[in-house]
Design an enzyme around this catalytic site. Structure first.
Site, PDB file in Angstrom:
ATOM      1  N   ASP A  45       0.817  -1.216   0.000  1.00  0.00           N
ATOM      2  CA  ASP A  45       0.000   0.000   0.000  1.00  0.00           C
ATOM      3  C   ASP A  45       0.851   1.267   0.000  1.00  0.00           C
ATOM      4  OD1 ASP A  45      -2.402  -1.359  -0.033  1.00  0.00           O
ATOM      5  OD2 ASP A  45      -2.602  -1.388   2.141  1.00  0.00           O
ATOM      6  N   ASN A 123      -5.327   8.953   1.695  1.00  0.00           N
ATOM      7  CA  ASN A 123      -5.883   8.295   2.876  1.00  0.00           C
ATOM      8  C   ASN A 123      -6.454   9.285   3.883  1.00  0.00           C
ATOM      9  OD1 ASN A 123      -5.486   5.697   2.073  1.00  0.00           O
ATOM     10  ND2 ASN A 123      -3.794   5.262   3.461  1.00  0.00           N
ATOM     11  N   ASN A 167      -7.410   6.055  10.526  1.00  0.00           N
ATOM     12  CA  ASN A 167      -8.725   6.405  11.048  1.00  0.00           C
ATOM     13  C   ASN A 167      -9.338   5.273  11.866  1.00  0.00           C
ATOM     14  OD1 ASN A 167     -11.400   7.981  10.959  1.00  0.00           O
ATOM     15  ND2 ASN A 167     -11.954   6.073   9.932  1.00  0.00           N
TER      16      ASN A 167
END
Length: 264
Positions: A45, A123, A167
Site C-alpha cells: 500500500d 488516505n 482512522n
C-alpha cells in the site's frame, strides 16, 4: 486490451517486488509512466500511495493496477505464487479489471511564521501534537465553529479509501467507498470527552485552527508529507483530480471495506 495498449511497470525495492518485475519485464514491452495508458504497481500500500502521489504531482493521472507484494495490500490485488501463470495472465487481468474512483483530499496548511503549504492526501490528513503538551484545536465546518476547543493528541480527516487505515486505529468509522462522506476523527480526545468524531458530506470544508500554537505546537501530515508548527489547516475533497484504481472481479476496494467491518 482496449484502452490499455501502453503499460508502465513500477516496483518497490523489496526482493519480492524486484523478482516479479524482472519476470514481467521479459513478458511484454513496457513504456515510461509519462507515456502509459495505465500503470502496474508491484509492492504494498505504501508504494501504491507513493505512485499515486507521483502522478498527482505530475498532474497526469492514469489508472493504476496494484499487485500485492507487501504486507497488507488493501489497495492492491492478490499476487499469485505461480510466477509463470501470473505473468501470462497480467494482460487478461487488466482487461477484466473493474475501475474504482478515489477522490483525494486537498490540504492547505499555514505555519506560525506565515508560510503556506498545499498537499494532496489519498488516505487522510492528520494533525498531531509535537510535544508532551495536549493540543488545543478549534474545529470549523463550512464556516461554522463546531467545537470551540478540542483538547486532544490530534484529529484527522479520512477518505473512504483511507477510513480503514489510521482512522480505524483511532476508533473512527469505516466508510463505504460510494458513501461520498468524510470521517472527522479525534485522536485521544480529553475534552470534550463525549465527542467521538463526525461523519460529514464530502462537499464539506473543514478548518482546524491551532489554539496556543506556539506553546502547544502541532504538525500536520497529508499521507506522507509533514508540515510542522502549523497555525491553521483547511481540508476539502479535490474536485479537480480523481484517481482510478483497477481491481480484479471479486476483489474490489468496496468489498474489502465491507469485509473489514466483520473482522473479529
Amino acid at each position: 486490451m482496449p484502452g490499455f495498449d501502453r503499460l508502465a511497470l513500477l516496483a518497490s525495492i523489496t526482493d519480492r517486488a524486484q523478482d516479479a518485475e524482472a519476470a514481467l519485464r521479459a513478458e511484454r514491452d513496457w513504456v515510461p509512466l509519462e507515456e502509459a495508458d495505465a500503470v502496474v504497481v508491484l509492492g504494498g500500500d505504501g508504494f501504491m500511495l507513493q505512485t499515486l502521489h507521483q502522478m498527482l504531482d505530475a498532474e497526469r493521472v492514469i489508472p493504476a493496477y496494484g499487485i500485492n507484494l507487501g504486507t497488507v495490500g488493501f489497495l492492491m490485488n492478490k499476487s499469485r505464487s505461480d510466477k509463470a501463470k501470473h505473468t501470462r495472465s497480467i494482460a487478461e487481468r487488466l482487461a477484466r479489471a473493474r475501475t474504482i474512483a478515489v477522490a483525494p483530499l486537498k490540504m492547505q496548511a499555514t505555519t506560525n511564521s506565515g508560510e503556506t503549504f498545499k498537499f494532496c492526501a489519498i488516505n487522510e490528513v492528520s494533525l498531531l501534537r509535537e510535544t508532551r503538551q495536549t493540543a488545543k484545536l478549534e474545529v470549523t465546518v463550512n464556516g461554522k465553529v463546531r467545537i470551540a476547543e478540542l483538547s486532544c493528541d490530534g484529529v484527522l480527516v479520512a477518505t473512504p479509501a483511507g477510513s480503514t487505515a489510521y482512522n480505524l486505529s483511532a476508533n473512527g468509522p469505516i466508510l463505504p467507498l460510494g458513501s461520498a462522506m468524510l470521517a472527522l476523527t479525534p485522536i485521544s480526545p480529553f475534552r470534550p470527552r463525549r465527542w467521538r468524531g463526525a461523519i460529514l458530506p464530502e462537499s464539506s470544508e473543514i478548518t482546524i485552527r491551532v489554539l496556543e500554537a506556539v506553546k502547544r505546537p502541532v504538525a500536520v501530515v497529508a499521507d506522507q508529507k509533514e508540515v510542522r508548527d502549523v497555525s491553521a489547516v483547511s481540508v476539502r475533497v479535490s474536485t479537480e483530480q480523481r484517481l482510478t484504481l483497477l481491481f480484479d472481479p471479486g476483489h474490489s476496494l468496496d468489498e474489502r471495506i465491507v469485509t473489514e467491518q466483520f473482522q473479529v
